[in-house]
Write a protein that holds these residues in place. Structure first.
Motif, PDB file in Angstrom:
ATOM      1  N   CYS A 166      -2.310   1.327  -8.963  1.00 61.28           N
ATOM      2  CA  CYS A 166      -2.656   1.488  -7.857  1.00 61.28           C
ATOM      3  C   CYS A 166      -2.411  -0.105  -6.596  1.00 61.28           C
ATOM      4  O   CYS A 166      -2.945  -0.036  -5.649  1.00 61.28           O
ATOM      5  CB  CYS A 166      -3.986   1.641  -7.925  1.00 61.28           C
TER       6      CYS A 166
ATOM      7  N   CYS B 262      -6.225  -4.703 -14.328  1.00 64.09           N
ATOM      8  CA  CYS B 262      -6.382  -4.594 -12.801  1.00 64.09           C
ATOM      9  C   CYS B 262      -7.860  -4.563 -12.536  1.00 64.09           C
ATOM     10  O   CYS B 262      -8.753  -3.440 -12.921  1.00 64.09           O
ATOM     11  CB  CYS B 262      -5.485  -3.182 -12.630  1.00 64.09           C
TER      12      CYS B 262
ATOM     13  N   SER C  65       0.596  -1.131  -0.315  1.00 65.58           N
ATOM     14  CA  SER C  65       0.546   0.069  -0.224  1.00 65.58           C
ATOM     15  C   SER C  65       1.042   1.658   0.167  1.00 65.58           C
ATOM     16  O   SER C  65       1.850   1.369   0.576  1.00 65.58           O
ATOM     17  CB  SER C  65      -0.763   0.007   1.342  1.00 65.58           C
TER      18      SER C  65
ATOM     19  N   GLY D 145      -4.032  -3.594  -6.652  1.00 65.76           N
ATOM     20  CA  GLY D 145      -5.218  -3.798  -7.125  1.00 65.76           C
ATOM     21  C   GLY D 145      -4.387  -5.392  -8.128  1.00 65.76           C
ATOM     22  O   GLY D 145      -3.611  -5.244  -8.262  1.00 65.76           O
TER      23      GLY D 145
ATOM     24  N   ARG E 225      -0.227  -8.295  -9.405  1.00 62.20           N
ATOM     25  CA  ARG E 225      -0.313  -7.040  -8.360  1.00 62.20           C
ATOM     26  C   ARG E 225      -0.039  -6.280  -9.182  1.00 62.20           C
ATOM     27  O   ARG E 225       1.398  -5.667 -10.225  1.00 62.20           O
ATOM     28  CB  ARG E 225      -0.379  -6.166  -7.249  1.00 62.20           C
TER      29      ARG E 225
ATOM     30  N   SER F 277      -8.883  -3.035  -9.932  1.00 66.36           N
ATOM     31  CA  SER F 277      -9.175  -2.422  -9.231  1.00 66.36           C
ATOM     32  C   SER F 277      -9.428  -0.522  -9.909  1.00 66.36           C
ATOM     33  O   SER F 277     -10.553   0.381 -10.087  1.00 66.36           O
ATOM     34  CB  SER F 277      -8.115  -1.470  -8.153  1.00 66.36           C
ATOM     35  N   CYS F 278      -8.322  -0.413 -10.650  1.00 66.00           N
ATOM     36  CA  CYS F 278      -8.587   0.538 -11.998  1.00 66.00           C
ATOM     37  C   CYS F 278      -8.430   0.777 -12.589  1.00 66.00           C
ATOM     38  O   CYS F 278      -8.049   1.657 -13.893  1.00 66.00           O
ATOM     39  CB  CYS F 278      -6.751   0.965 -11.471  1.00 66.00           C
TER      40      CYS F 278
END
Length: 255
Positions: free
Chosen positions: A197, A227, A126, A199, A193, A229-230
């Protein structure tokens, strides 16, 4: 009264730092010894951190030969021994935190390049470039993440339990340092990953993202991951050889 006051002003405790903590401590001599003023009882955590060693770096503390916790009060004349992780002593530690279930990290604002490299290797890293110290400490505690930083003061916050002081200021060496410290070599999973971001990446049919591709990419490539997430897309490009070499280098365990 005057004599007692003078003795109090000149009182000190001797702290010996073992392993690489001797290099981290500001005032330790070549044998890892430091003299810390003690004109009144002070916590052993405070005495250790006054030498520049965050409590998160410490795995065992002995005061006059007895294992103690960080709240133990030291007084003038005490002998303190401070050990890092991986020192094999058959002594129960009063300062060792409960282990985390997995190696997940949160990195401070100065370690963005390290965060990106850890993500490329498949590790949950993170990172926000606008996070302040309070945010980082809170995320480390709430999400049970290792806090990685070169800021000693951040790791000295009482709320921080799991943290590691990055020694090097060179990103490739930082990667090697983290890999060694957390024994991650057998856990590398490249390109799982998002480097952007953090994700998770998953395969995506070309037909589903065809409208997002540039003509050259559409023509030359058929295998994609995206990804969740993004939405960032990844495919094997001209940089893939360098990435594979980076992964091989990391897995080899070389600096």
């Amino acid at each position: 009264m005057e004599r007692r006051t003078l003795i109090g002003m000149l009182g000190h405790t001797t702290i010996r730092f073992y392993g690489d903590l001797a290099e981290v401590a500001w005032d330790a001599d070549r044998d890892g010894l430091a003299r810390v003023p003690v004109d009144r009882p002070r916590s052993v955590k405070d005495a250790i951190e006054s030498c520049g060693v965050p409590h998160t770096e410490v795995d065992l503390v002995l005061v006059n030969g007895t294992s103690v916790d960080f709240g133990h009060a030291v007084t003038a004349g005490d002998r303190v021994a401070v050990y890092p992780l991986f020192v094999n002593l058959d002594v129960p530690s009063m300062v060792r935190p409960d282990p985390l279930d997995e190696e997940r990290f949160v990195l401070d604002v100065h370690l963005g390049r390290l965060a990106g490299r850890l993500r490329l290797l498949g590790f949950d890293a993170s990172y926000r470039n606008d996070a302040d110290d309070a945010d980082l400490a809170a995320e480390s505690v709430h999400d049970r993440r290792w806090l990685l930083t070169r800021d000693r003061g951040l790791l000295m916050r009482a709320s921080v339990v799991h943290g590691y002081l990055i020694r090097s200021d060179d990103p490739p060496l930082q990667v090697a340092e983290v890999m060694r410290r957390f024994e991650l070599y057998g856990k590398v999973e490249p390109l799982t990953r998002c480097a952007n971001c953090n994700g998770l990446l998953a395969p995506v049919p070309k037909a589903r993202i065809d409208h997002l591709l540039q003509p050259g990419t559409r023509r030359d490539h058929d295998v994609f991951v995206q990804c969740g997430s993004c939405g960032q897309l990844y495919w094997e490009g001209s940089h893939s050889g360098e990435l594979q070499a980076f992964v091989r280098h990391v897995r080899s365990g070389r600096d």
